[in-house]
Write a protein that holds these residues in place. Structure first.
Motif, PDB file in Angstrom:
ATOM      1  N   LEU A  23      -7.561  -0.146   1.084  1.00 19.90           N
ATOM      2  CA  LEU A  23      -8.458   0.970   1.148  1.00 19.90           C
ATOM      3  C   LEU A  23      -9.993   0.588   1.253  1.00 19.90           C
ATOM      4  O   LEU A  23     -10.612   1.101   2.005  1.00 19.90           O
ATOM      5  N   ARG A  24     -10.371  -0.330   0.221  1.00 24.21           N
ATOM      6  CA  ARG A  24     -11.704  -0.801   0.149  1.00 24.21           C
ATOM      7  C   ARG A  24     -12.051  -1.365   1.144  1.00 24.21           C
ATOM      8  O   ARG A  24     -13.144  -1.574   1.717  1.00 24.21           O
ATOM      9  N   ILE A  75     -11.164   7.222  -2.619  1.00 29.44           N
ATOM     10  CA  ILE A  75      -9.787   6.664  -3.050  1.00 29.44           C
ATOM     11  C   ILE A  75      -9.402   7.337  -4.369  1.00 29.44           C
ATOM     12  O   ILE A  75      -8.197   7.769  -4.177  1.00 29.44           O
ATOM     13  N   ALA A  76     -10.123   7.940  -5.050  1.00 29.52           N
ATOM     14  CA  ALA A  76      -9.761   8.579  -6.241  1.00 29.52           C
ATOM     15  C   ALA A  76      -9.160  10.152  -5.738  1.00 29.52           C
ATOM     16  O   ALA A  76      -8.270  10.586  -6.249  1.00 29.52           O
ATOM     17  N   VAL A 118       0.768  -1.139   0.000  1.00 30.25           N
ATOM     18  CA  VAL A 118      -0.040  -0.103   0.004  1.00 30.25           C
ATOM     19  C   VAL A 118       0.777   1.296   0.064  1.00 30.25           C
ATOM     20  O   VAL A 118       1.806   1.341   1.002  1.00 30.25           O
ATOM     21  N   ASP A 146      -1.476  -2.993  -4.100  1.00 34.46           N
ATOM     22  CA  ASP A 146      -2.935  -3.513  -3.254  1.00 34.46           C
ATOM     23  C   ASP A 146      -3.267  -2.158  -2.695  1.00 34.46           C
ATOM     24  O   ASP A 146      -4.149  -2.462  -1.830  1.00 34.46           O
ATOM     25  N   THR A 147      -2.985  -1.108  -2.940  1.00 33.12           N
ATOM     26  CA  THR A 147      -3.523   0.031  -2.344  1.00 33.12           C
ATOM     27  C   THR A 147      -5.258   0.246  -2.305  1.00 33.12           C
ATOM     28  O   THR A 147      -5.696   0.128  -1.225  1.00 33.12           O
ATOM     29  N   ASP A 148      -5.653   0.199  -3.646  1.00 35.85           N
ATOM     30  CA  ASP A 148      -6.903   0.314  -3.731  1.00 35.85           C
ATOM     31  C   ASP A 148      -7.542  -0.963  -2.904  1.00 35.85           C
ATOM     32  O   ASP A 148      -8.891  -0.792  -2.143  1.00 35.85           O
ATOM     33  N   ARG A 205      -5.886   9.863  -4.530  1.00 34.85           N
ATOM     34  CA  ARG A 205      -4.691   9.565  -5.471  1.00 34.85           C
ATOM     35  C   ARG A 205      -4.483  10.954  -6.045  1.00 34.85           C
ATOM     36  O   ARG A 205      -3.470  11.295  -6.325  1.00 34.85           O
ATOM     37  N   ALA A 214     -14.910   4.368  -3.987  1.00 32.22           N
ATOM     38  CA  ALA A 214     -14.066   4.591  -4.933  1.00 32.22           C
ATOM     39  C   ALA A 214     -13.667   6.109  -5.159  1.00 32.22           C
ATOM     40  O   ALA A 214     -12.658   6.559  -5.653  1.00 32.22           O
TER      41      ALA A 214
END
Length: 400
Positions: free
Chosen positions: A380-381, A390-391, A73, A375-377, A394, A387
């Motif tokens: 975090l999910r 997370i966006a 991550v 594996d970040t997404d 980023r 989503a």
């Protein structure tokens, strides 16, 4: 098809915040036995180990071993929002592994007290050069410095010559292994004593010092300062390395009955039958003579000839292995100590197997080493972020 073997640490969540060697080796070991290891790396280059030593397809082959069974991550811990994400991860973890300089976590608002307020059961492994307390705590300390302060470097030399490095990062690895032992004891204590976590404080030099055998008792009792002895085992005879026509062989003939068999094998029954050489103390007094006799016997022979003769006599002996010797050795292969491991960079590499070997819950390689932030997404999910959130993170360069 057989059901997969249970994992000893299945269900244990580890957050790894260290980099390079000591902290990540601890995380690697926990991961091999089933722990879910989430590695926090800085966005961009990630852990510097990715670029250490020999590089293939853009990544160190060392990385492929050190980071298998981990999820990456990428979080910028220099930013408050990144620190908050780390706190959220740690709040749901069983173990935190970190090997920053003392005070780094505190500067991010993640002192042990603050983390235990979030997660009372958290086991925190802290590996540093000199420990979290004491007058040296703030000095920078790498493994080689720990090896020197721990007493090892002074002994790794030929007498009168410059102390040398062992050849691997043994100080870091010893600290990591002591840390893993501490984690397992703390998890057991948590299980049987009410669920409270604790802090494990491992100093590199103390981990080295812990394996220095009789170094301090001998100094305390006799004022004896143990000196470098090259390949010999001081105070134990005979035990040394001896030259052959094509390399070196180690011979450990220091048992009383073993010594007699060794002397018979090399044609020196006179030494084997000598009354003053019947025990170790007498042999130590004449160690130079004994070593010379063994060396005279090995010198005109090949390593294999020496090993065959000593195996027949039941005298412990061994070749000094190189990487090539290890890779070609059938015993390593028979015990699954050389594994074929696919990488995410498109090739397969041979890597060390897993130690220790558990009969009911053996370690495994379940996933190969990740790219930065692979594996970040997903992680975090799992934490409940949408989503859109997370966006946004980023876009703000908090994550990668």
């Amino acid at each position: 098809m057989n059901a997969p073997a249970p994992m000893a640490l299945a269900g244990v969540r580890v957050v790894e915040m260290g980099q390079l060697i000591a902290g990540p080796f601890a995380g690697k070991t926990l991961g091999e036995f089933g722990a879910d290891v989430v590695k926090i790396e800085p966005p961009g280059a990630g852990d510097p180990l990715r670029n250490w030593r020999l590089i293939k397809n853009g990544t160190s082959v060392w990385w492929q071993v050190q980071s298998r069974n981990k999820r990456s991550v990428a979080i910028d811990l220099r930013q408050p929002e990144g620190q908050q994400l780390a706190r959220q991860l740690i709040a749901e973890a069983d173990v935190l592994v970190e090997n920053f300089r003392p005070g780094t976590l505190e500067g991010w608002g993640m002192s042990p007290d603050e983390l235990h307020a979030l997660n009372p059961g958290l086991v925190i492994l802290r590996i540093s050069g000199y420990g979290q307390t004491g007058p040296y705590r703030d000095l920078p300390g790498f493994g080689v410095i720990g090896e020197a302060m721990g007493g090892l470097r002074a002994l790794t030399a030929e007498p009168g010559r410059v102390p040398v490095r062992v050849g691997v990062s043994i100080g870091d690895t010893l600290a990591a292994l002591h840390g893993v032992i501490g984690v397992m004891m703390a998890l057991y204590h948590r299980k049987v004593n009410g669920g409270a976590g604790q802090v494990i404080d491992v100093a590199l030099h103390e981990a080295v010092f812990n394996v220095m055998e009789s170094l301090i008792p001998e100094y305390s009792a006799f004022g004896a300062v143990r000196e470098a002895a090259g390949s010999a085992l001081p105070g134990i005879a005979p035990s040394n390395a001896y030259a052959c026509t094509d390399g070196w062989v180690l011979v450990a003939g220091n048992g009383d009955s073993i010594f007699k068999r060794l002397m018979a094998t090399i044609g020196r029954d006179d030494l084997g039958a000598a009354p003053d050489l019947a025990d170790n103390a007498g042999r130590v007094a004449r160690v130079a003579e004994i070593d010379a006799a063994i060396g005279d016997w090995t010198k005109p022979r090949t390593v294999q000839q020496v090993l065959d003769a000593l195996a027949t006599a039941r005298v412990p002996a061994g070749k000094v292995y190189t990487a090539k010797d290890i890779a070609e050795d059938p015993h390593y292969r028979a015990r699954d100590m050389i594994l074929q491991q696919p990488t995410r960079d498109g090739y397969t590499v041979e890597v060390p197997g897993i130690v220790p070997k558990l009969s009911a819950t053996p370690g495994t390689v379940r996933s190969n080493a990740p790219h930065v932030g692979d594996d970040t997404d997903a992680v975090l999910r799992e934490m409940g972020l949408s989503a859109e959130q997370i966006a946004t993170l980023r876009d703000k360069a908090i994550i990668q």
